[in-house]
Enzyme design. Structure first.
Site, PDB file in Angstrom:
ATOM      1  N   HIS A 155      11.857  -0.164 -22.746  1.00 62.51           N
ATOM      2  CA  HIS A 155      11.635  -1.430 -22.057  1.00 62.51           C
ATOM      3  C   HIS A 155      10.503  -2.167 -22.780  1.00 62.51           C
ATOM      4  O   HIS A 155       9.749  -1.557 -23.547  1.00 62.51           O
ATOM      5  CB  HIS A 155      11.246  -1.172 -20.596  1.00 62.51           C
ATOM      6  CG  HIS A 155      12.397  -0.706 -19.735  1.00 62.51           C
ATOM      7  ND1 HIS A 155      12.370  -0.730 -18.365  1.00 62.51           N
ATOM      8  CD2 HIS A 155      13.611  -0.211 -20.082  1.00 62.51           C
ATOM      9  CE1 HIS A 155      13.507  -0.260 -17.880  1.00 62.51           C
ATOM     10  NE2 HIS A 155      14.287   0.062 -18.911  1.00 62.51           N
ATOM     11  N   GLU A 159       7.661  -3.295 -21.719  1.00 59.65           N
ATOM     12  CA  GLU A 159       6.308  -2.815 -21.401  1.00 59.65           C
ATOM     13  C   GLU A 159       6.025  -1.481 -22.097  1.00 59.65           C
ATOM     14  O   GLU A 159       4.949  -1.290 -22.680  1.00 59.65           O
ATOM     15  CB  GLU A 159       6.134  -2.650 -19.885  1.00 59.65           C
ATOM     16  CG  GLU A 159       6.283  -3.938 -19.074  1.00 59.65           C
ATOM     17  CD  GLU A 159       7.722  -4.159 -18.600  1.00 59.65           C
ATOM     18  OE1 GLU A 159       8.673  -3.709 -19.286  1.00 59.65           O
ATOM     19  OE2 GLU A 159       7.892  -4.788 -17.534  1.00 59.65           O
TER      20      GLU A 159
END
Lengths: 156, 156
Positions: free
Chosen positions: A52, A54
């Site tokens: 992802h 992040e």
């Protein structure tokens, strides 16, 4: 506003990812005014379900500084971090999460989110990380619209 | 018992990690009787705070099969997956999590866990993943004892 500038960087990075057939998410990690890492979602490019935006930005920032401790830094995320990413922020000791759209918005686009809001994760897990949502939400929602208009979009 | 054999592999991998100065966690992913990946925690070796044993095994399994979908597979983890790892299992569509010791045991050794049990994550996030804990707990707790006895141990 510095916050706006850094969120715009996360949005631009997400847009770059959309252009490459990636999912519509971006994140930017900043410490003392310096951008440590800025990444879009890389799940499809590397067949890595954990990549992802992040998590990718946290990995990049840790590698860059040769540390596992990002205390004092802020992460700007175009969408509310999922529980995996929230917990990654906690482990990295990121001080503050600022996000735009929310987990339900991503779920509405077909992503199989665990719909546990960051505030609930923080409260249940007793995490010190500060959380601010709804920041430049309109600009962040635009990313979902752009992605949804593409024939090559793939949710998961 | 197949479950015992695969958990022993996860335990052996965790022990290998302890010997290399890593944290005392191991995970093994199995599909249709075949081991797809087996990894110990790699946080310290790569300065990657996200490189827990489960996340590392999921990345390895996905890379090996060039997929982001591990449906039908089981992950054997020496310790209850933290919320980051639980969510990673959910995203990867792993069917079942079998773990030994629990999050509180890791917290007791100094790891700054978000103490949200897998069952609570599953319930709150409405995840289909099956969860079985307390499997070979005694053998898994031994890993913490071995790690705690080492002068080079570093929690985070």
């Amino acid at each position: 506003m510095a916050d706006e500038r850094f969120m715009r960087m996360a949005i631009a990075k997400a847009r770059e990812g959309i252009g490459k057939g990636q999912s519509p998410f971006g994140a930017c990690i900043v410490s003392a005014g310096e951008v440590l890492a800025c990444s879009h979602n890389l799940v499809w490019s590397g067949s890595d379900i954990t990549a992802h935006a992040e998590v990718s930005a946290i990995r990049d920032a840790c590698a860059r500084l040769s540390t596992i401790d990002l205390s004092g830094s802020v992460i700007y995320s175009t969408c509310e971090p999922c529980p995996m990413c929230f917990a990654a922020c906690h482990w990295a000791r990121i001080s503050k999460i600022i996000f735009g759209s929310c987990i339900e918005d991503a779920q509405g686009c077909g992503f199989s989110e665990l719909t546990i809001p960051n505030q609930r994760m923080k409260q249940l897990g007793n995490s010190p990380v500060e959380v601010e949502g709804d920041f430049m939400r309109g600009n962040c929602l635009e990313l979902f619209r752009e992605w949804t208009a593409r024939a090559d979009r793939r949710a998961y």
